[in-house]
Design a protein around this motif. Structure first.
Motif, PDB file in Angstrom:
ATOM      1  N   VAL A  20       0.839  -1.206   0.000  1.00 32.21           N
ATOM      2  CA  VAL A  20       0.000   0.000   0.000  1.00 32.21           C
ATOM      3  C   VAL A  20       0.873   1.255   0.000  1.00 32.21           C
ATOM      4  O   VAL A  20       0.571   2.235  -0.685  1.00 32.21           O
ATOM      5  N   PHE A  21       1.990   1.244   0.724  1.00 33.15           N
ATOM      6  CA  PHE A  21       2.887   2.396   0.743  1.00 33.15           C
ATOM      7  C   PHE A  21       3.500   2.636  -0.644  1.00 33.15           C
ATOM      8  O   PHE A  21       3.576   3.785  -1.099  1.00 33.15           O
ATOM      9  N   ILE A  22       3.905   1.555  -1.310  1.00 41.03           N
ATOM     10  CA  ILE A  22       4.462   1.708  -2.673  1.00 41.03           C
ATOM     11  C   ILE A  22       3.396   2.249  -3.612  1.00 41.03           C
ATOM     12  O   ILE A  22       3.681   3.142  -4.433  1.00 41.03           O
ATOM     13  N   LEU A  23       2.170   1.748  -3.506  1.00 40.11           N
ATOM     14  CA  LEU A  23       1.084   2.256  -4.341  1.00 40.11           C
ATOM     15  C   LEU A  23       0.814   3.727  -4.053  1.00 40.11           C
ATOM     16  O   LEU A  23       0.575   4.517  -4.970  1.00 40.11           O
ATOM     17  N   LEU A  24       0.890   4.127  -2.783  1.00 37.97           N
ATOM     18  CA  LEU A  24       0.709   5.532  -2.427  1.00 37.97           C
ATOM     19  C   LEU A  24       1.805   6.391  -3.064  1.00 37.97           C
ATOM     20  O   LEU A  24       1.522   7.464  -3.606  1.00 37.97           O
ATOM     21  N   LEU A  36      -2.839  14.751 -12.543  1.00 40.39           N
ATOM     22  CA  LEU A  36      -4.063  13.955 -12.487  1.00 40.39           C
ATOM     23  C   LEU A  36      -4.927  14.431 -11.327  1.00 40.39           C
ATOM     24  O   LEU A  36      -4.500  15.207 -10.482  1.00 40.39           O
ATOM     25  N   SER A  37      -6.129  13.943 -11.276  1.00 38.68           N
ATOM     26  CA  SER A  37      -7.082  14.333 -10.240  1.00 38.68           C
ATOM     27  C   SER A  37      -6.599  13.886  -8.859  1.00 38.68           C
ATOM     28  O   SER A  37      -5.966  12.850  -8.708  1.00 38.68           O
ATOM     29  N   ALA A  38      -6.931  14.674  -7.854  1.00 37.45           N
ATOM     30  CA  ALA A  38      -6.563  14.335  -6.479  1.00 37.45           C
ATOM     31  C   ALA A  38      -7.343  13.124  -5.974  1.00 37.45           C
ATOM     32  O   ALA A  38      -6.959  12.506  -4.979  1.00 37.45           O
ATOM     33  N   TRP A  39      -8.389  12.761  -6.684  1.00 37.15           N
ATOM     34  CA  TRP A  39      -9.153  11.565  -6.315  1.00 37.15           C
ATOM     35  C   TRP A  39      -8.300  10.303  -6.413  1.00 37.15           C
ATOM     36  O   TRP A  39      -8.612   9.287  -5.775  1.00 37.15           O
ATOM     37  N   LEU A  40      -7.243  10.375  -7.179  1.00 36.15           N
ATOM     38  CA  LEU A  40      -6.340   9.235  -7.330  1.00 36.15           C
ATOM     39  C   LEU A  40      -5.694   8.860  -5.995  1.00 36.15           C
ATOM     40  O   LEU A  40      -5.393   7.694  -5.757  1.00 36.15           O
ATOM     41  N   LEU A  41      -5.534   9.828  -5.095  1.00 38.44           N
ATOM     42  CA  LEU A  41      -4.906   9.567  -3.795  1.00 38.44           C
ATOM     43  C   LEU A  41      -5.829   8.847  -2.819  1.00 38.44           C
ATOM     44  O   LEU A  41      -5.382   8.343  -1.791  1.00 38.44           O
ATOM     45  N   VAL A  43      -7.488   6.097  -3.512  1.00 39.57           N
ATOM     46  CA  VAL A  43      -7.349   4.649  -3.709  1.00 39.57           C
ATOM     47  C   VAL A  43      -6.395   4.027  -2.686  1.00 39.57           C
ATOM     48  O   VAL A  43      -6.764   3.068  -2.000  1.00 39.57           O
ATOM     49  N   PRO A  44      -5.148   4.532  -2.523  1.00 32.74           N
ATOM     50  CA  PRO A  44      -4.293   3.919  -1.504  1.00 32.74           C
ATOM     51  C   PRO A  44      -4.822   4.120  -0.087  1.00 32.74           C
ATOM     52  O   PRO A  44      -4.619   3.276   0.783  1.00 32.74           O
ATOM     53  N   GLY A  45      -5.523   5.232   0.126  1.00 32.70           N
ATOM     54  CA  GLY A  45      -6.111   5.459   1.442  1.00 32.70           C
ATOM     55  C   GLY A  45      -7.154   4.406   1.790  1.00 32.70           C
ATOM     56  O   GLY A  45      -7.210   3.913   2.912  1.00 32.70           O
ATOM     57  N   LEU A  46      -7.975   4.042   0.809  1.00 31.67           N
ATOM     58  CA  LEU A  46      -8.964   2.992   1.032  1.00 31.67           C
ATOM     59  C   LEU A  46      -8.302   1.618   1.156  1.00 31.67           C
ATOM     60  O   LEU A  46      -8.726   0.790   1.962  1.00 31.67           O
TER      61      LEU A  46
END
Length: 157
Positions: A20-24, A36-41, A43-46
């Motif tokens: 999850v940290f690498i994905l973040l 890109l949109s901030a909504w992309l961030l 995903v790792p939070g969820l």
């Protein structure tokens, strides 16, 4: 013999937190460099919720070998506890997938003499060592004597 307390392994949780940290980091890089949109961030939070719930579950799950008893406790808000007399343990089984064998983890299953016969404890580090300790404690534990029937009122001995 001192009490032995066994918790599920942390190895899978470390792997999940790392992934999850690498994905973040990848999402932050993409958001910064490609506008890109901030909504992309989000995903790792969820996805961070999965290892976090696993950590909570691990914290509130344990097996304790104490004297002639094996006790399995699980649950945070509602608690479930199961106690087995060690001399009633008939079989200790270890199940391991290929990945579990590579990580030296496994699932322990206990077969007991009684009405609720199987107890399963998943994701144990060094399962063969734990199984050997349980078998050793089961052989060392003296069986408790059977309870004498209660005497009825007025019955003579």
């Amino acid at each position: 013999m001192p009490d032995i307390v066994i918790h599920p392994t942390r190895k899978w949780l470390k792997f999940q937190y790392t992934a999850v940290f690498i994905l973040l980091c990848v999402c932050v890089f993409l958001w910064n460099n490609y506008d890109l949109s901030a909504w992309l961030l989000i995903v790792p939070g969820l996805l961070f919720l999965f290892p976090m719930t696993g950590s909570i579950r691990r914290r509130f799950t344990k097996m304790t070998i104490s004297g002639d008893r094996l006790r399995y406790d699980t649950g945070m808000l509602s608690r479930s506890s199961r106690t087995i007399q060690l001399h009633k343990v008939q079989d200790v089984r270890i199940d391991q997938t290929l990945l579990q064998r590579l990580m030296s983890t496994g699932t322990l299953s206990f077969e007991t003499a009684g009405e609720t016969s199987r107890l399963v404890f998943p994701d144990v580090d060094e399962p063969q060592t734990v199984a050997d300790a349980i078998i050793e404690a089961a052989h060392a534990a003296p069986p408790t004597p059977p309870q004498s029937p209660a005497k009825r009122k007025g019955e003579r001995a």
